[in-house]
Design a protein around this motif. Structure first.
Motif, PDB file in Angstrom:
ATOM      1  N   MET A   1      -7.913  20.079  64.316  1.00 41.87           N
ATOM      2  CA  MET A   1      -7.941  18.911  65.192  1.00 41.87           C
ATOM      3  C   MET A   1      -8.061  19.366  66.645  1.00 41.87           C
ATOM      4  O   MET A   1      -7.286  20.203  67.099  1.00 41.87           O
ATOM      5  N   ASP A   2      -9.025  18.822  67.373  1.00 39.05           N
ATOM      6  CA  ASP A   2      -9.224  19.174  68.769  1.00 39.05           C
ATOM      7  C   ASP A   2      -8.234  18.397  69.632  1.00 39.05           C
ATOM      8  O   ASP A   2      -8.353  17.180  69.785  1.00 39.05           O
ATOM      9  N   VAL A   3      -7.253  19.103  70.175  1.00 41.66           N
ATOM     10  CA  VAL A   3      -6.190  18.459  70.940  1.00 41.66           C
ATOM     11  C   VAL A   3      -6.737  17.674  72.124  1.00 41.66           C
ATOM     12  O   VAL A   3      -6.333  16.533  72.382  1.00 41.66           O
ATOM     13  N   GLU A   4      -7.691  18.255  72.857  1.00 40.69           N
ATOM     14  CA  GLU A   4      -8.217  17.593  74.055  1.00 40.69           C
ATOM     15  C   GLU A   4      -8.919  16.292  73.734  1.00 40.69           C
ATOM     16  O   GLU A   4      -8.939  15.363  74.549  1.00 40.69           O
ATOM     17  N   GLU A   5      -9.501  16.190  72.541  1.00 38.32           N
ATOM     18  CA  GLU A   5     -10.219  14.974  72.172  1.00 38.32           C
ATOM     19  C   GLU A   5      -9.309  13.906  71.590  1.00 38.32           C
ATOM     20  O   GLU A   5      -9.656  12.720  71.599  1.00 38.32           O
ATOM     21  N   VAL A   6      -8.140  14.289  71.102  1.00 38.47           N
ATOM     22  CA  VAL A   6      -7.293  13.349  70.365  1.00 38.47           C
ATOM     23  C   VAL A   6      -6.000  13.002  71.096  1.00 38.47           C
ATOM     24  O   VAL A   6      -5.586  11.839  71.151  1.00 38.47           O
ATOM     25  N   PHE A   7      -5.361  13.995  71.696  1.00 31.64           N
ATOM     26  CA  PHE A   7      -3.991  13.834  72.186  1.00 31.64           C
ATOM     27  C   PHE A   7      -3.931  12.989  73.459  1.00 31.64           C
ATOM     28  O   PHE A   7      -4.627  13.254  74.435  1.00 31.64           O
ATOM     29  N   HIS A   8      -3.089  11.960  73.437  1.00 30.72           N
ATOM     30  CA  HIS A   8      -2.802  11.170  74.629  1.00 30.72           C
ATOM     31  C   HIS A   8      -1.559  10.331  74.376  1.00 30.72           C
ATOM     32  O   HIS A   8      -1.196  10.027  73.238  1.00 30.72           O
ATOM     33  N   MET A   9      -0.885   9.966  75.451  1.00 31.88           N
ATOM     34  CA  MET A   9       0.215   9.024  75.335  1.00 31.88           C
ATOM     35  C   MET A   9      -0.353   7.640  74.996  1.00 31.88           C
ATOM     36  O   MET A   9      -1.490   7.319  75.369  1.00 31.88           O
ATOM     37  N   ASN A  10       0.415   6.806  74.326  1.00 33.74           N
ATOM     38  CA  ASN A  10      -0.057   5.461  74.012  1.00 33.74           C
ATOM     39  C   ASN A  10      -0.274   4.673  75.296  1.00 33.74           C
ATOM     40  O   ASN A  10       0.627   4.553  76.123  1.00 33.74           O
ATOM     41  N   GLY A  11      -1.470   4.149  75.460  1.00 27.89           N
ATOM     42  CA  GLY A  11      -1.803   3.421  76.672  1.00 27.89           C
ATOM     43  C   GLY A  11      -1.350   1.971  76.646  1.00 27.89           C
ATOM     44  O   GLY A  11      -0.674   1.517  75.712  1.00 27.89           O
ATOM     45  N   GLY A  12      -1.741   1.228  77.680  1.00 28.33           N
ATOM     46  CA  GLY A  12      -1.422  -0.190  77.766  1.00 28.33           C
ATOM     47  C   GLY A  12       0.030  -0.451  78.097  1.00 28.33           C
ATOM     48  O   GLY A  12       0.772   0.424  78.541  1.00 28.33           O
TER      49      GLY A  12
END
Length: 362
Positions: A1-12
């Protein structure tokens, strides 16, 4: 899994968003803000810039980011009174971050902050420029010698990738059943994580040394561990409880064991000595301050401590977990996780520790 493409905090701003579930991070930054703001003031005094460059690395989204910027501006305004510098503020996170959530609240933030500034002193004339700066901080982000102060809160324990040393020649995980370093993990697992931490943190320091002016400072807040032992009743134990939560879903045939065996976290909790050693090896910074601290358990009226922690971790890990396992398990998974944390807290305290480290560019 590509971390840079997937990982983020939940937005909104929804129920499971990072904006609504970052109480514990805000509590930590508030506990340490006297160190952060003192370091910023000392940097300003020693460099006396007309244009002050500040970067928040791993800024995420929500009010936490802008409340920190507000306090920084107030600190320098109060010190310099009538003639503060102009402020150049760069908000950095991975491209998958919900920058739009930050941009939407910037107009009101500017308006409120400028009103407050003019109430303190009508003659204030300096401007505040805030920009989003997407990209990984494991590598260069900014032009050389353009920054005076760098701040990063609860970001540097996230590695640039899942350590490649966790996989055998066929691409299978050697850490089956565990998401991080556990009692059952081999020495090869802990070495794989440590090697990746060394590679990443060294690159981070080298990159920032190019971007900071001499005398500039960094304030870094990150999760860690107390000593050489990787397995403790702190951050590693919270990963252990998440693994147990998945075991429950496996027993109910809602998740396949093979999927659990394939999942590993891109996380590393360094010790004090490991942080010190990497700073010394890189050689561009001196350590002004390095302190360990704990955050007290959540004591709000609306949920238990376990539920608060589970919601916080869901807001951080949902992007990775849902990509690997699917979204349909999330509610049940984190319900189980919150209950496990509360049960364990009833037996013995779980005490994750954090570090704040202040580095001065030589």
């Amino acid at each position: 899994m590509d971390v840079e493409e997937v990982f983020h905090m939940n937005g909104g701003l929804g129920e499971n968003s990072y904006a609504q579930n970052s109480y514990l991070q805000k509590k930590a930054s508030d506990m340490m803000k006297h160190i952060t703001l003192k370091s910023l003031e000392e940097t300003y005094i020693s460099t006396s810039p007309e244009s002050l460059g500040i970067a928040d690395l791993g800024c995420s989204c929500g009010q936490n980011t802008l409340s920190t910027i507000r306090e920084m501006v107030e600190t320098i305004d109060n010190y310099s009174n009538i003639r503060p510098p102009e402020y150049r503020v760069y908000l950095n996170d991975l491209p998958t971050n919900d920058f739009n959530a930050v941009f939407r609240i910037l107009p009101d933030f500017h308006k409120e902050l400028n009103t407050e500034r003019h109430l303190r002193c009508e003659k204030l004339e300096s401007s505040i420029y805030i920009a989003g700066y997407p990209g990984s901080f494991y590598g260069r982000l900014f032009p050389e010698k353009c920054l005076h102060f760098i701040y990063s809160s609860y970001s540097l324990h996230w590695l640039s990738r899942i350590p490649p040393g966790l996989y055998d020649k066929e691409g299978h995980s050697i850490n089956k059943g565990s998401f991080y370093i556990s009692k059952s993990s081999s020495l090869q697992v802990s070495k794989a994580y440590f090697d990746q931490f060394q590679e990443d943190f060294s690159l981070f320091l080298r990159s920032r040394s190019k971007e900071l002016l001499s005398g500039g400072r960094m304030v870094l807040i990150l999760l860690g561990r107390r000593d050489r032992t990787h397995v403790d009743r702190g951050n590693s134990f919270l990963w252990e409880l998440l693994s147990r939560s998945f075991t429950t879903l496996v027993s109910k045939e809602e998740v396949k064991q093979e999927k659990v065996d394939e999942y590993d976290a891109h996380f590393y909790a360094p010790s004090r000595n490991e942080l010190e050693d990497e700073v010394k090896k890189e050689g561009s910074f001196e350590i002004d301050r390095l302190e360990m601290f704990e955050i007290e358990r959540y004591s709000g009226p609306y949920m238990s401590h376990g539920t608060a922690v589970a919601r916080t971790i869901r807001a951080i890990q949902e992007s990775m977990i849902s990509r690997h396992f699917g979204e349909e398990i999330l509610d049940k998974l984190f319900g189980i996780y919150g209950n496990l944390i509360d049960e364990e807290m009833g037996i013995e305290e779980i005490k994750p520790i954090s570090f704040i480290i202040v580095l001065k560019k030589l």
